[in-house]
Design an enzyme around this catalytic site. Structure first.
Site, PDB file in Angstrom:
ATOM      1  N   ILE A  59      23.862  79.130  56.168  1.00  0.00           N
ATOM      2  CA  ILE A  59      23.428  79.142  57.606  1.00  0.00           C
ATOM      3  C   ILE A  59      21.923  78.540  57.177  1.00  0.00           C
ATOM      4  O   ILE A  59      21.365  78.873  56.199  1.00  0.00           O
ATOM      5  CB  ILE A  59      23.409  80.563  58.069  1.00  0.00           C
ATOM      6  CG1 ILE A  59      22.891  81.351  57.024  1.00  0.00           C
ATOM      7  CG2 ILE A  59      24.909  80.775  58.498  1.00  0.00           C
ATOM      8  CD1 ILE A  59      22.903  83.028  57.764  1.00  0.00           C
ATOM      9  N   ASP A  60      21.300  78.393  58.350  1.00  0.00           N
ATOM     10  CA  ASP A  60      19.657  77.838  58.112  1.00  0.00           C
ATOM     11  C   ASP A  60      18.836  78.843  57.531  1.00  0.00           C
ATOM     12  O   ASP A  60      19.020  80.217  57.638  1.00  0.00           O
ATOM     13  CB  ASP A  60      19.350  77.301  59.490  1.00  0.00           C
ATOM     14  CG  ASP A  60      20.086  76.178  60.094  1.00  0.00           C
ATOM     15  OD1 ASP A  60      20.732  75.373  59.190  1.00  0.00           O
ATOM     16  OD2 ASP A  60      20.028  76.097  61.184  1.00  0.00           O
ATOM     17  N   LYS A  61      17.814  78.465  56.880  1.00  0.00           N
ATOM     18  CA  LYS A  61      16.879  79.209  56.324  1.00  0.00           C
ATOM     19  C   LYS A  61      16.358  80.472  57.318  1.00  0.00           C
ATOM     20  O   LYS A  61      16.373  81.599  56.987  1.00  0.00           O
ATOM     21  CB  LYS A  61      15.638  78.570  55.941  1.00  0.00           C
ATOM     22  CG  LYS A  61      14.551  79.411  55.129  1.00  0.00           C
ATOM     23  CD  LYS A  61      13.230  78.719  54.824  1.00  0.00           C
ATOM     24  CE  LYS A  61      12.582  78.258  56.115  1.00  0.00           C
ATOM     25  NZ  LYS A  61      11.129  77.633  55.664  1.00  0.00           N
ATOM     26  N   THR A  94      17.958  81.263  59.919  1.00  0.00           N
ATOM     27  CA  THR A  94      18.967  82.185  60.755  1.00  0.00           C
ATOM     28  C   THR A  94      19.160  83.343  59.936  1.00  0.00           C
ATOM     29  O   THR A  94      19.568  82.961  58.727  1.00  0.00           O
ATOM     30  CB  THR A  94      20.316  81.220  60.704  1.00  0.00           C
ATOM     31  OG1 THR A  94      19.665  80.043  61.772  1.00  0.00           O
ATOM     32  CG2 THR A  94      21.440  81.656  61.694  1.00  0.00           C
ATOM     33  N   ARG A 144      22.105  75.185  67.910  1.00  0.00           N
ATOM     34  CA  ARG A 144      20.764  74.662  68.191  1.00  0.00           C
ATOM     35  C   ARG A 144      20.940  73.418  68.890  1.00  0.00           C
ATOM     36  O   ARG A 144      20.476  73.206  70.064  1.00  0.00           O
ATOM     37  CB  ARG A 144      20.139  74.681  66.880  1.00  0.00           C
ATOM     38  CG  ARG A 144      20.032  75.780  66.296  1.00  0.00           C
ATOM     39  CD  ARG A 144      19.390  75.609  64.689  1.00  0.00           C
ATOM     40  NE  ARG A 144      18.172  75.077  64.982  1.00  0.00           N
ATOM     41  CZ  ARG A 144      17.377  74.637  63.804  1.00  0.00           C
ATOM     42  NH1 ARG A 144      18.008  74.664  62.518  1.00  0.00           N
ATOM     43  NH2 ARG A 144      16.027  74.139  63.954  1.00  0.00           N
TER      44      ARG A 144
END
Length: 311
Positions: free
Chosen positions: A146-148, A150, A247
């Site tokens: 998962i994104d930094k 998130t 997103r």
């Protein structure tokens, strides 16, 4: 677009198509292998590693249909990744699986220029050698990411059998993944489905976008949890798992995530908020050894709850 003739550990060869004709060779390579940066590609060209029909070329060369494009990638030097005693918020753990609640601003796995303070450094310390090695030293045991910015649930596998079993579930889209998010604007429908393919943004290779030509099918289900004056609190369920899926999808219908300066407004109405308001709350999977369905729930982080209270 991509049509490899031959691929070995280091040598890549492609036959140029009419669709690719008259494109600069450096841009052509960037489109074929999107994990390579333009600066890295141009460095390869300067070193004579990129050839057209067997002869080295300059970055400005415009490819022609039928050209035999080949380039030799230098062997990757994987750095030593050190275990670090970083506290983990553990949601579930047994001898096969670890599920952790990732905090905001923590990168999942090391990358160039960022080899410390990642989730991998933390799990290396916690698991002490008991991690699947399928993805190599940079991503041991990591099945997904998962994104930094998130927060929420990430699965880590302690052995290769668990890793392979979970990878199949992710590929088959049988993993339960439900996110919480705050989006700009007030959604009128109580629920909805966004079925739109996602691929690289044609104008910016670092971004993803709804791409009808080169995108892969992506499906997001959303449900309104609460409406505010200028924002909406929603739950999103992923039917597929594309990069930046929620997103991109929410932005595509005019409701980008609050705090997402990449796909939404550059200026955030809450100056102290860093990154998008997105939390991976529910994660469900079939246990690779027992066959039991396991579901974990990561509580909302403090920053997220404070925003909801403020709204």
């Amino acid at each position: 677009m991509e049509n490899p003739i031959q691929e070995t550990t280091d040598l890549f060869r492609f036959q140029i198509t009419e669709e690719q004709e008259e494109e600069r060779v450096d841009k052509c390579i960037a489109a074929l292998i999107d994990s390579l940066s333009r600066s890295f590609i141009q460095k390869m060209i300067k070193e004579g590693r990129v050839c057209i029909n067997g002869l080295p070329v300059k970055a400005s060369y415009q490819v022609k249909a039928g050209d035999d494009l080949s380039f030799l990638l230098p062997k990757a030097q994987e750095p030593d990744i050190e275990p670090e005693d970083i506290p983990l918020d553990i949601l579930y753990e047994d001898s096969d699986i670890l599920v952790v609640n990732k905090p905001k601003d923590m990168v999942v796995h090391p990358a160039a220029g960022h080899y410390s303070h990642t989730l991998v450094n933390a799990v290396l310390y916690h698991c002490r050698g008991q991690l699947s090695g399928i993805n190599g030293v940079l991503r041991p045991g990591i099945v997904h990411r998962i994104d930094k910015d998130t927060t929420g649930s990430v699965i880590v596998c302690k052995n290769d059998a668990a890793h392979q079993a979970l990878a199949v579930q992710f590929a088959d889209h049988t993993i339960t993944r439900r996110y919480r998010a705050i989006v700009h604007g007030v959604l009128t429908d109580d629920e909805g489905i966004i079925d739109a393919p996602i691929g690289r943004d044609n104008a910016d290779r670092k971004k993803m976008a709804v791409n009808q030509v080169n995108g892969k099918r992506a499906v997001t289900h959303y449900t309104v949890l609460k409406r505010f004056e200028r924002f909406t609190y929603i739950e999103c369920r992923l039917e597929t798992g594309r990069t930046h899926q929620i997103r991109v999808h929410m932005a595509s219908i005019g409701h980008p995530l609050l705090g997402d300066s990449v796909y939404g407004p550059k200026k955030c109405p809450f100056p102290k908020l860093e990154g998008q308001t997105l939390h991976a709350m529910i994660l469900g999977f079939v246990h690779p050894r027992t066959g039991e369905y396991i579901e974990t729930s990561a509580p909302l982080p403090e920053y997220f709850q404070r925003l909801l209270d403020l709204l």
